[in-house]
Design an enzyme around this catalytic site. Structure first.
Site, short mmCIF file in Angstrom:
data_model
loop_
_atom_site.label_atom_id
_atom_site.label_comp_id
_atom_site.label_asym_id
_atom_site.label_seq_id
_atom_site.Cartn_x
_atom_site.Cartn_y
_atom_site.Cartn_z
N TYR A 72 0.82 -1.21 0.00
CA TYR A 72 0.00 0.00 0.00
C TYR A 72 0.85 1.27 0.00
CZ TYR A 72 -3.97 -3.06 0.50
OH TYR A 72 -4.91 -4.03 0.26
N ARG A 119 1.29 1.95 -3.59
CA ARG A 119 0.06 2.50 -4.17
C ARG A 119 -0.11 3.97 -3.78
NH1 ARG A 119 1.06 -1.86 -4.93
NH2 ARG A 119 1.90 -0.87 -6.77
N GLN A 142 -15.72 2.42 -5.54
CA GLN A 142 -14.96 1.28 -5.03
C GLN A 142 -13.47 1.61 -4.98
OE1 GLN A 142 -16.31 -2.64 -6.73
NE2 GLN A 142 -17.58 -1.32 -8.01
N VAL A 172 -9.98 3.55 -3.89
CA VAL A 172 -9.45 4.03 -2.61
C VAL A 172 -8.62 5.30 -2.79
CG1 VAL A 172 -9.51 1.76 -1.54
CG2 VAL A 172 -7.44 2.47 -2.76
N ASP A 173 -8.62 5.85 -4.00
CA ASP A 173 -7.89 7.09 -4.25
C ASP A 173 -8.77 8.30 -3.91
OD1 ASP A 173 -9.41 7.99 -6.70
OD2 ASP A 173 -8.60 6.13 -7.51
N HIS A 203 -14.60 1.00 -0.10
CA HIS A 203 -13.48 0.12 0.26
C HIS A 203 -12.35 0.82 0.98
CE1 HIS A 203 -14.99 -2.59 -3.25
NE2 HIS A 203 -15.66 -2.79 -2.13
N GLY A 254 -16.62 2.38 -15.23
CA GLY A 254 -15.31 1.82 -14.92
C GLY A 254 -15.31 0.65 -13.98
N THR A 255 -16.41 -0.05 -13.87
CA THR A 255 -16.47 -1.21 -12.99
C THR A 255 -17.39 -2.27 -13.59
OG1 THR A 255 -17.20 -2.05 -10.82
CG2 THR A 255 -18.24 -0.03 -11.61
#
Length: 230
Positions: free
Chosen positions: A56, A59, A89, A91-92, A107, A172-173
């Site tokens: 992480y 990331r 969804q 995490v940014d 998330h 995008g998902t």
């Protein structure tokens, strides 16, 4: 005055990919060369905390070097005309950086850290997390990420948002990872659903919608056009 129409936008990895954020999971199911359970599960955390923290950390470093794309910016600008709620969804923080004011992260968030023993203790965190970085109560910090096998605390608020939508946009998902995959089923039956992706791969719940429109466009290209049309 007439109230603004409410648009609920469900975004996933494809939303951020155009900003240069890796989507993590390869065709073989690996995340950056790791089995997903090694870096995104409580068991993986217990087995090798240094590995999880470094995964992480990488990331987070990447996130700090990218910018919102045209899709993020279009959603932020659309708040002038619509009541926009974003359920992501991802995490940014690219939605927030673009200017969106109502973003719900299913998330977790990469730029926050969480206490391992006091999970309600969540703090802003932009640097690497290393062993020995502790919360105020002395417990090790971990990434503020919802791992596989953990509860999704923001799921119920997300359901409420979708149920109150006038329009739903999915971008995008693939909407195939549960529980997020079931969110569109909470939209009222008359609500139009727009699905944007370069390579549409619609899940069964979406396919059953009577009001589904599939748009073979990326987020950066398709969202400005769709929002302008709406």
């Amino acid at each position: 005055m007439k109230s603004k129409k409410k648009i609920v936008v469900l975004t996933g990895a494809g939303m951020s990919a155009e900003s240069g954020i890796n989507t993590f999971r390869d065709a073989d199911g690996l995340w950056e060369g790791h089995d997903v359970m090694e870096v995104a599960s409580p068991e993986g955390w217990q087995a090798d905390r240094e590995l999880v923290l470094e995964f992480y950390n990488q990331r987070r470093r990447q996130l700090l070097n990218v910018k919102p794309n045209g899709g993020h910016i279009a959603l932020a600008k659309a708040e002038a005309d619509f009541d926009i709620s974003i359920i992501t969804q991802n995490v940014d923080d690219l939605h927030e950086r673009a200017g969106s004011s109502n973003v719900l992260h299913l998330h977790g968030e990469l730029l926050k850290a969480q206490s391992t023993l006091f999970p309600e203790n969540v703090i802003d965190w932009r640097d690497d997390i290393v062993l020995g970085d502790n919360c105020e109560q002395g417990a090790q910090l971990r990434p503020f990420i919802v791992w596989f096998g953990e509860q999704v605390p923001m799921l119920e608020p997300a359901v409420v948002e979708v149920a109150s939508a006038d329009i739903v946009i999915v971008v995008g998902t693939s909407m195939k990872v549960y529980p997020a995959a079931g969110l569109t089923t909470f939209a009222a039956s008359h609500v139009p659903i727009y699905y944007l992706d370069v390579n549409p791969n619609v899940n069964e719940a979406l396919e059953q919608s009577n009001n589904l429109t599939v748009i073979k466009r990326s987020a950066a290209e398709g969202l400005p056009e769709l929002l302008a049309a709406l």
